[in-house]
Design a protein around this motif. Sequence first.
Motif, PDB file in Angstrom:
ATOM      1  N   MET A   1      37.880  44.218  62.202  1.00 47.01           N
ATOM      2  CA  MET A   1      37.389  43.326  61.078  1.00 47.01           C
ATOM      3  C   MET A   1      35.714  42.790  61.524  1.00 47.01           C
ATOM      4  SD  MET A   1      39.050  39.719  59.608  1.00 47.01           S
ATOM      5  CE  MET A   1      40.217  39.402  60.796  1.00 47.01           C
ATOM      6  N   SER A   2      35.189  42.904  60.472  1.00 48.76           N
ATOM      7  CA  SER A   2      33.826  42.302  60.570  1.00 48.76           C
ATOM      8  C   SER A   2      33.470  41.040  59.868  1.00 48.76           C
ATOM      9  CB  SER A   2      32.777  43.416  60.034  1.00 48.76           C
ATOM     10  OG  SER A   2      32.801  43.514  58.633  1.00 48.76           O
ATOM     11  N   LYS A   3      32.741  40.106  60.129  1.00 43.61           N
ATOM     12  CA  LYS A   3      32.519  38.891  59.751  1.00 43.61           C
ATOM     13  C   LYS A   3      30.927  38.765  59.439  1.00 43.61           C
ATOM     14  CE  LYS A   3      34.403  34.551  60.508  1.00 43.61           C
ATOM     15  NZ  LYS A   3      35.070  33.441  61.208  1.00 43.61           N
ATOM     16  N   VAL A   4      30.738  38.257  58.405  1.00 46.39           N
ATOM     17  CA  VAL A   4      29.160  38.102  58.085  1.00 46.39           C
ATOM     18  C   VAL A   4      28.976  36.676  57.444  1.00 46.39           C
ATOM     19  CG1 VAL A   4      27.268  38.910  56.553  1.00 46.39           C
ATOM     20  CG2 VAL A   4      28.942  40.681  57.575  1.00 46.39           C
ATOM     21  N   LEU A   5      27.799  36.050  57.600  1.00 47.29           N
ATOM     22  CA  LEU A   5      27.551  34.843  57.171  1.00 47.29           C
ATOM     23  C   LEU A   5      26.463  35.156  56.057  1.00 47.29           C
ATOM     24  CD1 LEU A   5      27.605  31.355  57.088  1.00 47.29           C
ATOM     25  CD2 LEU A   5      25.687  31.857  58.830  1.00 47.29           C
ATOM     26  N   LYS A   6      26.804  34.795  54.641  1.00 50.45           N
ATOM     27  CA  LYS A   6      25.960  34.955  53.466  1.00 50.45           C
ATOM     28  C   LYS A   6      25.524  33.612  53.252  1.00 50.45           C
ATOM     29  CE  LYS A   6      27.495  39.099  52.287  1.00 50.45           C
ATOM     30  NZ  LYS A   6      26.886  40.316  52.093  1.00 50.45           N
ATOM     31  N   LEU A   7      24.246  33.591  53.303  1.00 48.96           N
ATOM     32  CA  LEU A   7      23.138  32.420  52.874  1.00 48.96           C
ATOM     33  C   LEU A   7      22.825  32.628  51.577  1.00 48.96           C
ATOM     34  CD1 LEU A   7      21.455  31.999  56.239  1.00 48.96           C
ATOM     35  CD2 LEU A   7      23.617  30.834  55.565  1.00 48.96           C
ATOM     36  N   GLY A   8      23.118  31.902  50.711  1.00 45.37           N
ATOM     37  CA  GLY A   8      22.640  32.239  49.071  1.00 45.37           C
ATOM     38  C   GLY A   8      21.642  31.100  48.764  1.00 45.37           C
ATOM     39  N   SER A  20      22.119  38.116  54.367  1.00 42.00           N
ATOM     40  CA  SER A  20      23.166  38.377  55.227  1.00 42.00           C
ATOM     41  C   SER A  20      22.913  38.155  56.579  1.00 42.00           C
ATOM     42  CB  SER A  20      23.755  39.727  54.958  1.00 42.00           C
ATOM     43  OG  SER A  20      24.163  39.640  53.327  1.00 42.00           O
ATOM     44  N   VAL A  21      23.876  37.531  57.352  1.00 44.90           N
ATOM     45  CA  VAL A  21      23.471  37.222  58.831  1.00 44.90           C
ATOM     46  C   VAL A  21      24.887  38.132  59.420  1.00 44.90           C
ATOM     47  CG1 VAL A  21      22.980  35.819  60.718  1.00 44.90           C
ATOM     48  CG2 VAL A  21      22.165  35.133  58.382  1.00 44.90           C
ATOM     49  N   PRO A  22      24.753  39.063  60.000  1.00 38.18           N
ATOM     50  CA  PRO A  22      25.857  39.803  60.674  1.00 38.18           C
ATOM     51  C   PRO A  22      25.973  39.271  61.885  1.00 38.18           C
ATOM     52  CG  PRO A  22      24.096  41.206  60.634  1.00 38.18           C
ATOM     53  CD  PRO A  22      23.599  40.209  59.772  1.00 38.18           C
ATOM     54  N   ASN A  23      27.199  39.152  62.701  1.00 33.88           N
ATOM     55  CA  ASN A  23      27.376  38.728  64.040  1.00 33.88           C
ATOM     56  C   ASN A  23      26.946  37.222  64.269  1.00 33.88           C
ATOM     57  OD1 ASN A  23      28.393  41.123  64.835  1.00 33.88           O
ATOM     58  ND2 ASN A  23      26.168  41.781  65.001  1.00 33.88           N
ATOM     59  N   ALA A  24      27.179  36.293  62.951  1.00 38.71           N
ATOM     60  CA  ALA A  24      26.908  35.121  63.218  1.00 38.71           C
ATOM     61  C   ALA A  24      27.699  34.321  64.126  1.00 38.71           C
ATOM     62  CB  ALA A  24      26.627  34.589  61.947  1.00 38.71           C
ATOM     63  N   LYS A  25      27.398  33.166  64.596  1.00 39.70           N
ATOM     64  CA  LYS A  25      28.196  32.330  65.607  1.00 39.70           C
ATOM     65  C   LYS A  25      29.423  31.680  64.642  1.00 39.70           C
ATOM     66  CE  LYS A  25      27.953  28.394  68.609  1.00 39.70           C
ATOM     67  NZ  LYS A  25      27.075  27.331  69.011  1.00 39.70           N
ATOM     68  N   ASP A  26      30.756  31.784  65.062  1.00 36.92           N
ATOM     69  CA  ASP A  26      31.786  31.047  64.281  1.00 36.92           C
ATOM     70  C   ASP A  26      31.746  29.768  64.342  1.00 36.92           C
ATOM     71  OD1 ASP A  26      33.400  33.027  63.476  1.00 36.92           O
ATOM     72  OD2 ASP A  26      34.561  33.529  65.154  1.00 36.92           O
ATOM     73  N   VAL A  33      24.252  24.532  59.092  1.00 36.70           N
ATOM     74  CA  VAL A  33      23.825  25.853  58.271  1.00 36.70           C
ATOM     75  C   VAL A  33      22.936  25.120  57.564  1.00 36.70           C
ATOM     76  CG1 VAL A  33      24.607  27.330  56.285  1.00 36.70           C
ATOM     77  CG2 VAL A  33      25.962  27.047  58.636  1.00 36.70           C
ATOM     78  N   ARG A  34      23.048  24.084  56.508  1.00 37.12           N
ATOM     79  CA  ARG A  34      21.942  23.537  55.641  1.00 37.12           C
ATOM     80  C   ARG A  34      20.847  23.194  56.489  1.00 37.12           C
ATOM     81  NH1 ARG A  34      23.192  21.595  50.669  1.00 37.12           N
ATOM     82  NH2 ARG A  34      25.264  21.427  49.917  1.00 37.12           N
ATOM     83  N   GLN A  35      20.652  22.846  57.815  1.00 39.85           N
ATOM     84  CA  GLN A  35      19.614  22.747  58.234  1.00 39.85           C
ATOM     85  C   GLN A  35      18.699  24.111  58.625  1.00 39.85           C
ATOM     86  OE1 GLN A  35      17.749  19.804  59.123  1.00 39.85           O
ATOM     87  NE2 GLN A  35      15.962  21.160  59.356  1.00 39.85           N
ATOM     88  N   ALA A  36      19.534  25.015  58.941  1.00 40.50           N
ATOM     89  CA  ALA A  36      18.922  26.472  59.241  1.00 40.50           C
ATOM     90  C   ALA A  36      18.217  26.879  57.835  1.00 40.50           C
ATOM     91  CB  ALA A  36      20.120  27.102  59.807  1.00 40.50           C
ATOM     92  N   ASP A  52       8.831  33.195  46.560  1.00 40.86           N
ATOM     93  CA  ASP A  52       9.262  32.855  47.482  1.00 40.86           C
ATOM     94  C   ASP A  52      10.894  33.266  47.163  1.00 40.86           C
ATOM     95  OD1 ASP A  52      10.626  31.485  49.600  1.00 40.86           O
ATOM     96  OD2 ASP A  52       9.654  29.608  49.118  1.00 40.86           O
ATOM     97  N   PRO A  53      11.487  34.157  48.074  1.00 40.47           N
ATOM     98  CA  PRO A  53      12.776  34.589  47.865  1.00 40.47           C
ATOM     99  C   PRO A  53      13.867  33.598  48.397  1.00 40.47           C
ATOM    100  CG  PRO A  53      11.835  35.632  49.620  1.00 40.47           C
ATOM    101  CD  PRO A  53      10.752  34.776  49.139  1.00 40.47           C
ATOM    102  N   TYR A  54      13.608  32.415  49.319  1.00 40.51           N
ATOM    103  CA  TYR A  54      14.447  31.631  49.897  1.00 40.51           C
ATOM    104  C   TYR A  54      13.945  30.252  49.591  1.00 40.51           C
ATOM    105  CZ  TYR A  54      15.595  35.706  52.167  1.00 40.51           C
ATOM    106  OH  TYR A  54      16.169  37.166  52.386  1.00 40.51           O
ATOM    107  N   HIS A  55      13.693  29.902  48.271  1.00 43.59           N
ATOM    108  CA  HIS A  55      12.817  28.562  47.957  1.00 43.59           C
ATOM    109  C   HIS A  55      13.886  27.308  48.255  1.00 43.59           C
ATOM    110  CE1 HIS A  55      10.491  26.164  45.627  1.00 43.59           C
ATOM    111  NE2 HIS A  55      11.560  25.769  44.699  1.00 43.59           N
ATOM    112  N   SER A  56      15.242  27.552  47.776  1.00 43.16           N
ATOM    113  CA  SER A  56      16.277  26.498  48.137  1.00 43.16           C
ATOM    114  C   SER A  56      17.544  26.917  48.215  1.00 43.16           C
ATOM    115  CB  SER A  56      16.152  25.377  46.833  1.00 43.16           C
ATOM    116  OG  SER A  56      16.541  26.109  45.650  1.00 43.16           O
ATOM    117  N   ALA A  57      18.220  26.233  49.153  1.00 44.90           N
ATOM    118  CA  ALA A  57      19.712  26.560  49.361  1.00 44.90           C
ATOM    119  C   ALA A  57      20.533  26.418  48.223  1.00 44.90           C
ATOM    120  CB  ALA A  57      20.225  25.672  50.445  1.00 44.90           C
ATOM    121  N   ARG A  58      21.600  27.353  48.005  1.00 47.60           N
ATOM    122  CA  ARG A  58      22.409  27.437  47.169  1.00 47.60           C
ATOM    123  C   ARG A  58      23.858  27.362  47.668  1.00 47.60           C
ATOM    124  NH1 ARG A  58      24.950  31.508  44.511  1.00 47.60           N
ATOM    125  NH2 ARG A  58      23.864  33.074  45.552  1.00 47.60           N
ATOM    126  N   MET A  59      24.206  28.147  48.480  1.00 45.20           N
ATOM    127  CA  MET A  59      25.721  28.172  49.207  1.00 45.20           C
ATOM    128  C   MET A  59      25.474  28.920  50.424  1.00 45.20           C
ATOM    129  SD  MET A  59      27.183  31.375  49.160  1.00 45.20           S
ATOM    130  CE  MET A  59      26.297  32.924  48.744  1.00 45.20           C
TER     131      MET A  59
END
Length: 79
Positions: A1-8, A20-26, A33-36, A52-59
């Motif tokens: 099983m693989s786990k990825v952190l998706k930041l929208g 997408s952040v593979p191997n992110a800390k559990d 996450v909001r601060q990051a 700016d592709p990462y202008h504001s956090a969504r999810m």
Amino acid sequence: MSKVLKLGFINSENKNTTLSVPNAKDGLDEAVVRQAMKNISDAHAFNKDGVDPYHSARMAKYVETTTTTLFDDTKSNQD
């Protein structure tokens, strides 16, 4: 099983983008996450052609994928 952190994010043209952040800390919590994501957004390091592709956090979410192999002839075909 693989786990990825998706930041929208919402980009500066009001369109959805995902990082997408593979191997992110559990077990990361919302505040961390909001601060990051804010740090990524504030850095403006990925701006291209005035966008700016990462202008504001969504999810943010973890996505787990389970792979079930039905068969794999890769090794037997190499003989």
